[in-house]
Write a protein that holds these residues in place. Structure first.
Motif, PDB file in Angstrom:
ATOM      1  N   GLU A 343       0.816  -1.213   0.000  1.00 43.04           N
ATOM      2  CA  GLU A 343       0.000   0.000   0.000  1.00 43.04           C
ATOM      3  C   GLU A 343       0.850   1.264   0.000  1.00 43.04           C
ATOM      4  O   GLU A 343       0.374   2.338  -0.379  1.00 43.04           O
ATOM      5  CB  GLU A 343      -0.951   0.000   1.202  1.00 43.04           C
ATOM      6  CG  GLU A 343      -0.275  -0.050   2.549  1.00 43.04           C
ATOM      7  CD  GLU A 343      -1.281  -0.090   3.694  1.00 43.04           C
ATOM      8  OE1 GLU A 343      -2.404   0.405   3.512  1.00 43.04           O
ATOM      9  OE2 GLU A 343      -0.942  -0.619   4.766  1.00 43.04           O
ATOM     10  N   CYS A 363      -3.832  -6.301  -6.459  1.00 43.38           N
ATOM     11  CA  CYS A 363      -4.214  -6.387  -5.056  1.00 43.38           C
ATOM     12  C   CYS A 363      -3.223  -5.567  -4.238  1.00 43.38           C
ATOM     13  O   CYS A 363      -2.008  -5.689  -4.414  1.00 43.38           O
ATOM     14  CB  CYS A 363      -4.204  -7.838  -4.587  1.00 43.38           C
ATOM     15  SG  CYS A 363      -5.526  -8.839  -5.303  1.00 43.38           S
ATOM     16  N   VAL A 364      -3.747  -4.733  -3.363  1.00 46.91           N
ATOM     17  CA  VAL A 364      -2.907  -3.900  -2.506  1.00 46.91           C
ATOM     18  C   VAL A 364      -2.884  -4.531  -1.119  1.00 46.91           C
ATOM     19  O   VAL A 364      -3.940  -4.841  -0.552  1.00 46.91           O
ATOM     20  CB  VAL A 364      -3.453  -2.462  -2.435  1.00 46.91           C
ATOM     21  CG1 VAL A 364      -2.521  -1.582  -1.610  1.00 46.91           C
ATOM     22  CG2 VAL A 364      -3.618  -1.883  -3.843  1.00 46.91           C
ATOM     23  N   VAL A 375      -6.616  -2.167  -7.060  1.00 47.84           N
ATOM     24  CA  VAL A 375      -6.478  -1.123  -8.072  1.00 47.84           C
ATOM     25  C   VAL A 375      -6.640  -1.796  -9.428  1.00 47.84           C
ATOM     26  O   VAL A 375      -5.884  -2.709  -9.767  1.00 47.84           O
ATOM     27  CB  VAL A 375      -5.105  -0.419  -7.995  1.00 47.84           C
ATOM     28  CG1 VAL A 375      -5.009   0.674  -9.055  1.00 47.84           C
ATOM     29  CG2 VAL A 375      -4.883   0.172  -6.613  1.00 47.84           C
ATOM     30  N   LEU A 394      -0.305   3.840  -3.445  1.00 46.77           N
ATOM     31  CA  LEU A 394      -1.436   3.073  -3.969  1.00 46.77           C
ATOM     32  C   LEU A 394      -2.629   3.071  -3.025  1.00 46.77           C
ATOM     33  O   LEU A 394      -3.768   2.901  -3.459  1.00 46.77           O
ATOM     34  CB  LEU A 394      -1.001   1.634  -4.252  1.00 46.77           C
ATOM     35  CG  LEU A 394      -0.130   1.430  -5.496  1.00 46.77           C
ATOM     36  CD1 LEU A 394       0.151  -0.049  -5.691  1.00 46.77           C
ATOM     37  CD2 LEU A 394      -0.790   2.008  -6.731  1.00 46.77           C
ATOM     38  N   ARG A 395      -2.394   3.262  -1.739  1.00 41.83           N
ATOM     39  CA  ARG A 395      -3.531   3.282  -0.809  1.00 41.83           C
ATOM     40  C   ARG A 395      -4.500   4.416  -1.138  1.00 41.83           C
ATOM     41  O   ARG A 395      -5.684   4.352  -0.785  1.00 41.83           O
ATOM     42  CB  ARG A 395      -3.039   3.414   0.633  1.00 41.83           C
ATOM     43  CG  ARG A 395      -2.373   4.737   0.963  1.00 41.83           C
ATOM     44  CD  ARG A 395      -2.136   4.892   2.465  1.00 41.83           C
ATOM     45  NE  ARG A 395      -1.495   6.159   2.752  1.00 41.83           N
ATOM     46  CZ  ARG A 395      -0.183   6.326   2.830  1.00 41.83           C
ATOM     47  NH1 ARG A 395       0.614   5.282   2.663  1.00 41.83           N
ATOM     48  NH2 ARG A 395       0.330   7.513   3.077  1.00 41.83           N
ATOM     49  N   MET A 398      -6.630   2.977  -4.325  1.00 45.04           N
ATOM     50  CA  MET A 398      -7.303   1.679  -4.266  1.00 45.04           C
ATOM     51  C   MET A 398      -8.781   1.804  -3.916  1.00 45.04           C
ATOM     52  O   MET A 398      -9.238   2.794  -3.348  1.00 45.04           O
ATOM     53  CB  MET A 398      -6.609   0.779  -3.243  1.00 45.04           C
ATOM     54  CG  MET A 398      -6.793   1.207  -1.798  1.00 45.04           C
ATOM     55  SD  MET A 398      -5.862   0.149  -0.671  1.00 45.04           S
ATOM     56  CE  MET A 398      -6.403   0.793   0.914  1.00 45.04           C
TER      57      MET A 398
END
Length: 454
Positions: A343, A363-364, A375, A394-395, A398
């Motif tokens: 993340e 997948c995070v 994402v 990425l958090r 997402m």
């Protein structure tokens, strides 16, 4: 409120920027005595800090200032606030053609000769006010529907798409509401087009009354209206729609008396992970609207409720075959075409590897490798289109709207879960929450169709 003593119109705020305190205070005093609201800044840096997020429509700035000159302030305003109407006057003792050309190229609209004279100063401020007002009128004519006062179709579509991208980037809820006036043709046929226009004006005025915060409202054409509601989950959007529908009905006597009540039908669709553009969102809201019309009009239908009804109908047709599904487990349904990122990993570092892979989604995971979000490829592309900062973690991209299943979960159990929450993305995780693969909804539905002949 500051108003023009002649026209009675509200006067715009003016930002005065000058590192010489006496000059700055003198200009501010002249403006305040003439009815203007005034903000002051002692240099370009402080002026830009104030203007970047809430820039007054008129800026008066000195040319020569420490750290950030008046020209640099002009350039910053024009570069970052290019869609806003800001009129900039530069105060300077320079008068060469090259200097004036440089200032114009930087974004200045007009000049004030130093030493500044009160009469000339106020006359140029009045010119600036007139120019701003004219631009606002032109913008309104280009963006507003003349009959209802709401956004016209083009402007509504543009602003709503921007709002969708912002909501998805911040992982905030939003919903779309589509509305038709029931049997609108009757108003024109029975009472004349003038009354029909009054009905449209009434609906527009009530919509504007209710749109006070994060709502966008537009007339798409004829008697069709649309609203984009930021920070509204679907239940809140349905509640908003019902209040709007009731207000319109209760006040219809203002237009046509007691002869006929103005009734409306509404369709509501939430913004979810699979629906990243306005076209798809409008299509869902329109499907809900058509379903409400088919049930008799004068009501609100939500898209999720419509989906649940359809799934329940589908479920009845396969109910007798569910025992055949119990031998199929999640690990047999999942696809392993996923990418896995932390993340904290940035948009920049994950983008190239994701696009080069065959993965449908990323997948995070947290530091324990447990799934926290997803994402999709569209999430990446939307972030690129909206010029998201490449260092964004990425958090912040997402989507957390995910159904989690263990490898042993049976297909019929998955079906029952998705029946209750049909929009969730599905991921298979191990006992520690580590992602193993995805379950594509279309694969499960295909299996159900094969077995249940649906």
């Amino acid at each position: 409120m500051s108003v023009d003593p002649v026209t009675g119109m509200k006067r715009p705020q003016v930002l005065v920027v000058d590192d010489h305190p006496t000059t700055r205070k003198l200009m501010s005093a002249w403006l305040e005595l003439s009815g203007y609201q005034v903000a002051q800044a002692e240099d370009g840096i402080r002026a830009w800090s104030a203007a970047e997020f809430d820039c007054p429509p008129i800026v008066v700035t000195d040319w020569n200032m420490p750290e950030m000159s008046g020209l640099d302030l002009c350039r910053s305003i024009r570069a970052k606030l290019c869609n806003e109407h800001v009129y900039i006057l530069i105060a300077t003792s320079r008068d060469s053609g090259d200097d004036l050309s440089e200032a114009m190229a930087a974004g200045a609209n007009d000049f004030l000769s130093k030493p500044i004279q009160e009469d000339e100063f106020l006359a140029r401020i009045q010119n600036a006010e007139n120019a701003i007002r004219q631009l606002q009128i032109q913008t309104e004519l280009a963006e507003i529907d003349g009959l209802t006062g709401l956004l016209n179709r083009r402007t509504f579509v543009e602003r709503s798409q921007t709002a969708i991208e912002a909501a998805m980037a911040r992982n905030r809820p939003a919903s779309c509401l589509m509305m038709d006036i029931d049997l609108f043709k009757q108003y024109n046929d029975e009472y004349g087009h003038a009354v029909g226009d009054e009905v449209l004006r009434l609906v527009g005025s009530i919509i504007k009354e209710m749109c006070q915060h994060q709502e966008l409202a537009g007339r798409l054409g004829g008697d069709e209206f649309c609203l984009f509601l930021t920070d509204y989950e679907e239940p809140q959007a349905v509640q908003f729609a019902e209040e709007l529908r009731n207000r319109i009905a209760s006040r219809s006597a203002d237009v046509i008396g007691a002869k006929m009540m103005v009734r409306t039908t509404m369709g509501v669709s939430p913004l979810l992970g699979h629906c990243e553009n306005l076209t798809a969102l409008l299509e869902q809201a329109d499907r809900a609207l058509l379903a409400a019309k088919s049930e008799g009009r004068d009501r609100t239908q939500s898209y999720s409720s419509l989906q649940r009804q359809q799934l329940q109908t589908c479920d009845l047709s396969v109910e007798s075959h569910l025992t055949d599904l119990k031998g199929t487990t999640a690990d047999k349904l999942m696809t392993t075409s996923i990418a896995i990122y932390g993340e904290q990993e940035s948009f920049r570092t994950s983008l190239a590897s994701f696009l080069a892979s065959n993965a449908d989604s990323a997948c995070v995971v947290n530091q324990n490798q447990q799934l926290v979000g997803m994402v999709s490829e569209r999430d990446y592309l939307n972030a690129m289109a909206s010029r998201k900062e490449l260092d964004t973690p990425l958090r912040d991209l997402m989507n957390c709207n995910i159904a989690r299943f263990t490898p042993e979960t049976t297909a019929d159990q998955i079906w029952q879960t998705l029946q209750r929450t049909p929009m969730l993305r599905s991921v298979v995780v191990d006992e520690n929450g580590v992602p193993l693969g995805m379950i594509e909804r279309r694969a499960l539905l295909s299996l159900l169709r094969d077995i249940g002949n649906i």
